[in-house]
Design an enzyme around this catalytic site. Structure first.
Site, PDB file in Angstrom:
ATOM      1  N   ASP A   1     -18.819  11.254  40.442  1.00  0.00           N
ATOM      2  CA  ASP A   1     -17.500  10.466  40.776  1.00  0.00           C
ATOM      3  C   ASP A   1     -17.576  10.270  42.147  1.00  0.00           C
ATOM      4  OD1 ASP A   1     -15.009   9.523  40.699  1.00  0.00           O
ATOM      5  OD2 ASP A   1     -14.011  11.599  41.198  1.00  0.00           O
TER       6      ASP A   1
ATOM      7  N   ASP B   1     -19.944   4.108  44.948  1.00  0.00           N
ATOM      8  CA  ASP B   1     -18.896   3.833  45.908  1.00  0.00           C
ATOM      9  C   ASP B   1     -19.077   3.115  46.943  1.00  0.00           C
ATOM     10  OD1 ASP B   1     -16.525   3.378  46.933  1.00  0.00           O
ATOM     11  OD2 ASP B   1     -15.546   5.335  46.760  1.00  0.00           O
TER      12      ASP B   1
ATOM     13  N   HIS C   1      -5.550   7.795  45.636  1.00  0.00           N
ATOM     14  CA  HIS C   1      -5.885   9.164  45.222  1.00  0.00           C
ATOM     15  C   HIS C   1      -4.708  10.137  46.067  1.00  0.00           C
ATOM     16  CE1 HIS C   1      -9.810   7.311  45.109  1.00  0.00           C
ATOM     17  NE2 HIS C   1     -10.006   8.088  43.967  1.00  0.00           N
ATOM     18  N   GLY C   2      -4.659  11.480  45.366  1.00  0.00           N
ATOM     19  CA  GLY C   2      -3.863  12.325  45.836  1.00  0.00           C
ATOM     20  C   GLY C   2      -2.620  12.487  45.065  1.00  0.00           C
TER      21      GLY C   2
ATOM     22  N   HIS D   1      -8.788   4.535  39.450  1.00  0.00           N
ATOM     23  CA  HIS D   1      -8.851   5.718  39.929  1.00  0.00           C
ATOM     24  C   HIS D   1      -7.225   6.377  40.373  1.00  0.00           C
ATOM     25  CE1 HIS D   1     -13.066   6.603  40.784  1.00  0.00           C
ATOM     26  NE2 HIS D   1     -13.256   5.452  40.203  1.00  0.00           N
ATOM     27  N   GLY D   2      -7.118   7.179  40.913  1.00  0.00           N
ATOM     28  CA  GLY D   2      -5.863   7.648  41.435  1.00  0.00           C
ATOM     29  C   GLY D   2      -4.901   7.458  40.715  1.00  0.00           C
ATOM     30  N   ALA D   3      -5.095   8.060  39.461  1.00  0.00           N
ATOM     31  CA  ALA D   3      -3.865   7.825  38.078  1.00  0.00           C
ATOM     32  C   ALA D   3      -3.259   8.957  37.859  1.00  0.00           C
ATOM     33  CB  ALA D   3      -4.812   7.110  36.969  1.00  0.00           C
TER      34      ALA D   3
ATOM     35  N   ASN E   1      -8.793   7.736  35.630  1.00  0.00           N
ATOM     36  CA  ASN E   1      -9.484   9.141  36.417  1.00  0.00           C
ATOM     37  C   ASN E   1      -8.088   9.927  36.810  1.00  0.00           C
ATOM     38  OD1 ASN E   1     -11.895   7.851  36.381  1.00  0.00           O
ATOM     39  ND2 ASN E   1     -12.231   8.101  38.475  1.00  0.00           N
TER      40      ASN E   1
HETATM   41  P1  13P Z   1      -5.661  11.507  41.339  1.00  0.00           P
HETATM   42  O1  13P Z   1      -5.987  12.092  42.876  1.00  0.00           O
HETATM   43  O2  13P Z   1      -4.413  10.427  41.180  1.00  0.00           O
HETATM   44  O3  13P Z   1      -5.985  12.481  40.151  1.00  0.00           O
HETATM   45  O4  13P Z   1      -7.075  10.416  41.263  1.00  0.00           O
HETATM   46  C1  13P Z   1      -8.632  11.047  40.745  1.00  0.00           C
HETATM   47  C2  13P Z   1      -9.705  10.191  41.004  1.00  0.00           C
HETATM   48  O5  13P Z   1      -9.462   9.086  41.022  1.00  0.00           O
HETATM   49  C3  13P Z   1     -10.950  10.765  41.013  1.00  0.00           C
HETATM   50  O6  13P Z   1     -11.913   9.988  41.249  1.00  0.00           O
HETATM   51  O1  G3H Z   2     -11.452  11.044  43.831  1.00  0.00           O
HETATM   52  C1  G3H Z   2     -11.319  12.235  44.488  1.00  0.00           C
HETATM   53  C2  G3H Z   2     -11.054  13.386  43.447  1.00  0.00           C
HETATM   54  O2  G3H Z   2      -9.865  13.684  43.410  1.00  0.00           O
HETATM   55  C3  G3H Z   2     -12.087  14.520  43.961  1.00  0.00           C
HETATM   56  O3  G3H Z   2     -11.725  15.078  45.146  1.00  0.00           O
HETATM   57  O4  G3H Z   2     -13.471  15.322  46.547  1.00  0.00           O
HETATM   58  O5  G3H Z   2     -11.602  16.882  46.883  1.00  0.00           O
HETATM   59  O6  G3H Z   2     -13.213  17.158  44.683  1.00  0.00           O
HETATM   60  P1  G3H Z   2     -12.506  15.986  46.014  1.00  0.00           P
HETATM   61 ZN    ZN Z   3     -11.478   8.353  42.549  1.00  0.00          ZN
END
Ligand code: 13P
Ligand code: G3H
Ligand code: ZN
Length: 312
Positions: free
Chosen positions: A83, A105, A181-182, A214-216, A257
């Site tokens: 990832d 990325d 994300h987050g 992503h960020g879902a 994701n």
């Molecule tokens: P979330 O923070 O929405 O769970 O997204 C995770 C993600 O996109 C990991 O690549």
């Molecule tokens: O896209 C990000 C993921 O939530 C992973 O986060 O780098 O803190 O493991 P992390």
């Molecule tokens: Zn991501």
């Protein structure tokens, strides 16, 4: 079945209008919870490791734990995916150590540099039968009241998507249509929406190509309440409503994701267990409900968000 790449998985998801859940893994309990859920639901699965996960657990531990999951659940296809790979070298290391899929990325690079780096990873990965996900655009949240021009630059540009895919040869692409994300994806009171108009336009311009979101995470209120009830302090957090993700998975979105929702589930159950059993100092006693919660939330997502139940 041994680890697979994501080629056939995402092709099937596109044709049958569902998405494959890609869940972030950091330790044994998380891997067990997710894979048990996918096995019970007869669903394909992507387990993914971020830079943070590899720093915390180490690539070797993660890979061996995932191999254990594959051995225990031979009937479901499982991909081990990198990832947010930050460089060619990191992708190369993961490819050589047995990952079956990588993300490069290059989204923070100038467009031409992103193309150059992504194409280099694709050329290398494909020699090993490893699939590659790229990323275009900015995955941060969109502020209210910004100019149309500025807003435009946040979201994927369909013509650029076509150009990028053609020039790089990526197998799938993460795009920005409103996810981020987050746990804090939207401001209190902000309308929670995704740009389905952009997604449809991309689907028309480049049919049969799998899109990644992503960020879902949905940031399930029950888990936030439980964390706060048992001593946590999570302020107003809003994720992507499930019905929007469900709609996306019926379209060209083939990989979704999720990380934050698993973190919230795990933290809620650990806090609750420690609060209710103050004399306990056996980690198994609080990790067990945490693992169960991960399994339940993943099953819920497979059924209601991904629609990947019984798709193997
Ligand atoms: P979330 O923070 O929405 O769970 O997204 C995770 C993600 O996109 C990991 O690549
Ligand atoms: O896209 C990000 C993921 O939530 C992973 O986060 O780098 O803190 O493991 P992390
Ligand atoms: Zn991501």
């Amino acid at each position: 079945m041994s680890l697979v790449n994501t080629k056939k998985m995402l092709e099937k998801a596109y044709n049958e209008k569902y998405a494959v859940g890609a869940f972030n893994v950091n330790n044994m309990e998380i891997i067990q919870g997710i894979t048990e859920a996918a096995a019970e639901m007869n669903s394909p699965l992507i387990l993914q490791a971020s830079a943070g996960a590899r720093k915390y657990a180490g690539s070797v531990y993660l890979r061996k734990l995932v191999e254990a999951a594959v051995e225990l659940h031979p009937d479901i296809p499982i991909a081990l995916h990198l990832d947010h790979g930050e460089s060619f070298e990191i992708c190369k290391d993961c490819i050589e150590s047995g990952f079956t899929s990588v993300m490069i990325d290059g989204s923070s690079l100038p467009y031409e540099k992103n193309i150059e780096l992504t194409a280099k990873v694709v050329e290398y990965a494909h020699k090993y039968g490893v699939t590659v996900e790229g990323e275009l655009g900015s995955l941060s949240g969109v502020e209210d009241n910004i100019s149309i021009e500025k807003e435009k630059s946040f979201y994927a540009n369909p013509d650029q998507v076509v150009d990028f895919v053609g020039k790089t040869g990526v197998d799938s692409l993460a795009i920005a249509i409103g996810t981020s994300h987050g746990a804090y994806k939207f401001k209190p009171g902000q309308k929670r929406e995704l740009r389905f108009d952009i997604l449809s336009e991309i689907e028309k311009k480049i049919p049969n190509f799998p899109i990644v979101l992503h960020g879902a995470s949905s940031v399930i209120p029950g888990f936030v309440e439980e964390i706060n009830k048992f001593g946590g302090d999570i302020k107003e957090a809003y994720g992507i409503p499930e019905e929007l993700l469900s709609k996306a998975s019926r379209m060209s979105v083939c990989k979704i994701n999720v990380d934050s929702d698993l973190r919230l589930a795990m933290t809620a159950k650990i806090r609750k267990s420690l609060h209710e059993n103050p004399s306990n100092f056996d980690p198994r006693k609080y990790l067990l409900p945490a693992r169960e919660a991960i399994k339940e939330i993943v099953k819920h997502k497979i059924k209601n968000v991904m629609h990947s139940e019984n798709k193997i």
